[in-house]
Design an enzyme around this catalytic site. Structure first.
Site, PDB file in Angstrom:
ATOM      1  N   ASP A 234      -3.994   2.021  11.329  1.00  0.00           N
ATOM      2  CA  ASP A 234      -5.383   1.773  11.724  1.00  0.00           C
ATOM      3  C   ASP A 234      -5.401   1.027  13.058  1.00  0.00           C
ATOM      4  OD1 ASP A 234      -8.127   1.525  11.727  1.00  0.00           O
ATOM      5  OD2 ASP A 234      -8.214   0.044  10.131  1.00  0.00           O
TER       6      ASP A 234
ATOM      7  N   ASP B  65       1.289   3.198   4.612  1.00  0.00           N
ATOM      8  CA  ASP B  65       0.176   4.012   4.105  1.00  0.00           C
ATOM      9  C   ASP B  65      -0.795   4.419   5.209  1.00  0.00           C
ATOM     10  OD1 ASP B  65      -0.676   1.385   4.402  1.00  0.00           O
ATOM     11  OD2 ASP B  65      -1.571   1.205   2.420  1.00  0.00           O
TER      12      ASP B  65
ATOM     13  N   GLY C  85       0.767  -1.244   0.000  1.00  0.00           N
ATOM     14  CA  GLY C  85       0.000   0.000   0.000  1.00  0.00           C
ATOM     15  C   GLY C  85       0.796   1.291   0.000  1.00  0.00           C
TER      16      GLY C  85
ATOM     17  N   ASP D 286      -5.558   0.030  -2.334  1.00  0.00           N
ATOM     18  CA  ASP D 286      -6.501  -0.714  -3.184  1.00  0.00           C
ATOM     19  C   ASP D 286      -7.679  -1.288  -2.416  1.00  0.00           C
ATOM     20  OD1 ASP D 286      -5.037  -2.749  -1.732  1.00  0.00           O
ATOM     21  OD2 ASP D 286      -5.709  -4.196  -3.227  1.00  0.00           O
TER      22      ASP D 286
ATOM     23  N   GLY E 103      -2.986  -0.588  14.107  1.00  0.00           N
ATOM     24  CA  GLY E 103      -1.621  -0.436  14.589  1.00  0.00           C
ATOM     25  C   GLY E 103      -0.816  -1.721  14.518  1.00  0.00           C
TER      26      GLY E 103
ATOM     27  N   ARG F  37      -5.353   1.631  -7.227  1.00  0.00           N
ATOM     28  CA  ARG F  37      -4.018   2.079  -6.804  1.00  0.00           C
ATOM     29  C   ARG F  37      -3.504   3.235  -7.659  1.00  0.00           C
ATOM     30  NH1 ARG F  37      -1.915  -1.825  -3.112  1.00  0.00           N
ATOM     31  NH2 ARG F  37      -2.419  -3.972  -3.607  1.00  0.00           N
TER      32      ARG F  37
ATOM     33  N   LYS G 275      -5.689   6.839  11.175  1.00  0.00           N
ATOM     34  CA  LYS G 275      -7.064   6.758  11.657  1.00  0.00           C
ATOM     35  C   LYS G 275      -7.001   6.724  13.169  1.00  0.00           C
ATOM     36  CE  LYS G 275      -8.800   4.244   7.642  1.00  0.00           C
ATOM     37  NZ  LYS G 275      -9.392   2.969   7.165  1.00  0.00           N
TER      38      LYS G 275
HETATM   39  P1  IMP Z   1      -3.414  -1.945  10.763  1.00  0.00           P
HETATM   40  O1  IMP Z   1      -2.449  -3.073  10.889  1.00  0.00           O
HETATM   41  O2  IMP Z   1      -4.808  -2.294  11.181  1.00  0.00           O
HETATM   42  O3  IMP Z   1      -2.930  -0.648  11.395  1.00  0.00           O
HETATM   43  O4  IMP Z   1      -3.625  -1.678   9.257  1.00  0.00           O
HETATM   44  C1  IMP Z   1      -2.715  -1.091   8.529  1.00  0.00           C
HETATM   45  C2  IMP Z   1      -2.699  -1.680   7.144  1.00  0.00           C
HETATM   46  O5  IMP Z   1      -4.002  -1.979   6.650  1.00  0.00           O
HETATM   47  C3  IMP Z   1      -2.154  -0.606   6.286  1.00  0.00           C
HETATM   48  O6  IMP Z   1      -0.790  -0.850   6.064  1.00  0.00           O
HETATM   49  C4  IMP Z   1      -2.977  -0.682   5.042  1.00  0.00           C
HETATM   50  O7  IMP Z   1      -2.275  -1.429   4.073  1.00  0.00           O
HETATM   51  C5  IMP Z   1      -4.237  -1.374   5.408  1.00  0.00           C
HETATM   52  N1  IMP Z   1      -5.358  -0.428   5.543  1.00  0.00           N
HETATM   53  C6  IMP Z   1      -5.938   0.029   6.671  1.00  0.00           C
HETATM   54  N2  IMP Z   1      -6.943   0.867   6.417  1.00  0.00           N
HETATM   55  C7  IMP Z   1      -6.987   0.959   5.065  1.00  0.00           C
HETATM   56  C8  IMP Z   1      -7.823   1.697   4.159  1.00  0.00           C
HETATM   57  O8  IMP Z   1      -8.723   2.467   4.536  1.00  0.00           O
HETATM   58  N3  IMP Z   1      -7.559   1.519   2.845  1.00  0.00           N
HETATM   59  C9  IMP Z   1      -6.578   0.701   2.377  1.00  0.00           C
HETATM   60  N4  IMP Z   1      -5.778   0.006   3.176  1.00  0.00           N
HETATM   61  C10 IMP Z   1      -5.992   0.128   4.517  1.00  0.00           C
HETATM   62 MG    MG Z   2      -0.057  -1.161   4.290  1.00  0.00          MG
END
Ligand code: IMP
Ligand code: MG
Length: 189
Positions: free
Chosen positions: A116, A113, A54, A172, A118, A178, A144
């Site tokens: 969220d 990218d 991403g 994506d 984490g 993308r 976020k």
């Molecule tokens: P986390 O591990 O939940 O913090 O998620 C992070 C990963 O999920 C990021 O590296 C993104 O690749 C993907 N991700 C989280 N939210 C989104 C979104 O809204 N759109 C696209 N990818 C997301």
């Molecule tokens: Mg990612």
């Protein structure tokens, strides 16, 4: 006024409307500021680690912004997976493709990218610290606020992001969107 772009699905997918959340000009202005901010830390022998997939567009723009402020980082990539094909996190992070470089003794800047839950960033940070990096900093395009499952923060962040699933600028849904030059939201209603 809400700005939307129509994205053709070609022969295989329906045409969709995508609402612009962060426009190309806004992103590029913010990246220059972010690069200047990173430069003030004077990381010795900086190694940028882009978390694929991403972050590939963000990382590509960020390293050129870093060049414009006089930095010459080495760059490597790690492919991590937590989301698979759905838009919700599976809770598990896996290494799909590892770094080439040895990070021990290095000042590493992890670029991702979206922050969220984490989990992805925490996983990358722990991995690189465990391998003996001298310092590990984190830089995300979007943060976020509400769904954090692990306690991790971004040292550098371009934008705070609304709690919607975003696409474009490298990100994506099922391999689509993308190529969009902005960050947006697919309009479903
Ligand atoms: P986390 O591990 O939940 O913090 O998620 C992070 C990963 O999920 C990021 O590296 C993104 O690749 C993907 N991700 C989280 N939210 C989104 C979104 O809204 N759109 C696209 N990818 C997301
Ligand atoms: Mg990612």
């Amino acid at each position: 006024m809400q700005q939307t772009t129509t994205v053709s699905g070609g022969e295989t997918a329906p045409t969709q409307k995508v609402e612009v959340i962060f426009a190309p000009e806004q992103i590029s202005i913010r990246l220059e500021e972010l690069a200047a901010e990173i430069a003030t830390h004077r990381f010795d022998g900086l190694l940028v680690v882009a978390v694929l997939k991403g972050s590939f567009v963000f990382a590509a723009d960020l390293i050129r912004a870093l060049h414009r402020v006089g930095l010459a980082p080495e760059v490597d990539f790690i492919t991590l997976s937590s989301y698979r094909k759905s838009t919700t996190s599976s809770g598990q992070v896996e290494i799909l493709r590892d770094l080439d470089l040895d990070v021990s003794g290095r000042n590493v800047l992890i670029v991702d990218d979206v922050l969220d839950s984490g989990r992805t960033l925490a996983f990358a940070k722990d991995l690189i610290s465990a391998r003996g990096a001298r310092s590990v900093s984190t830089c995300v395009l979007l943060e976020k606020r509400t769904h954090r499952a692990v306690n991790v923060r971004a040292d550098f962040r371009a934008f705070e992001c609304p709690e919607v699933f975003v696409v474009g600028y490298g990100m994506d849904v099922a391999y689509r969107y993308r190529e969009l030059p902005f960050v947006g939201r697919v309009v479903t209603d």
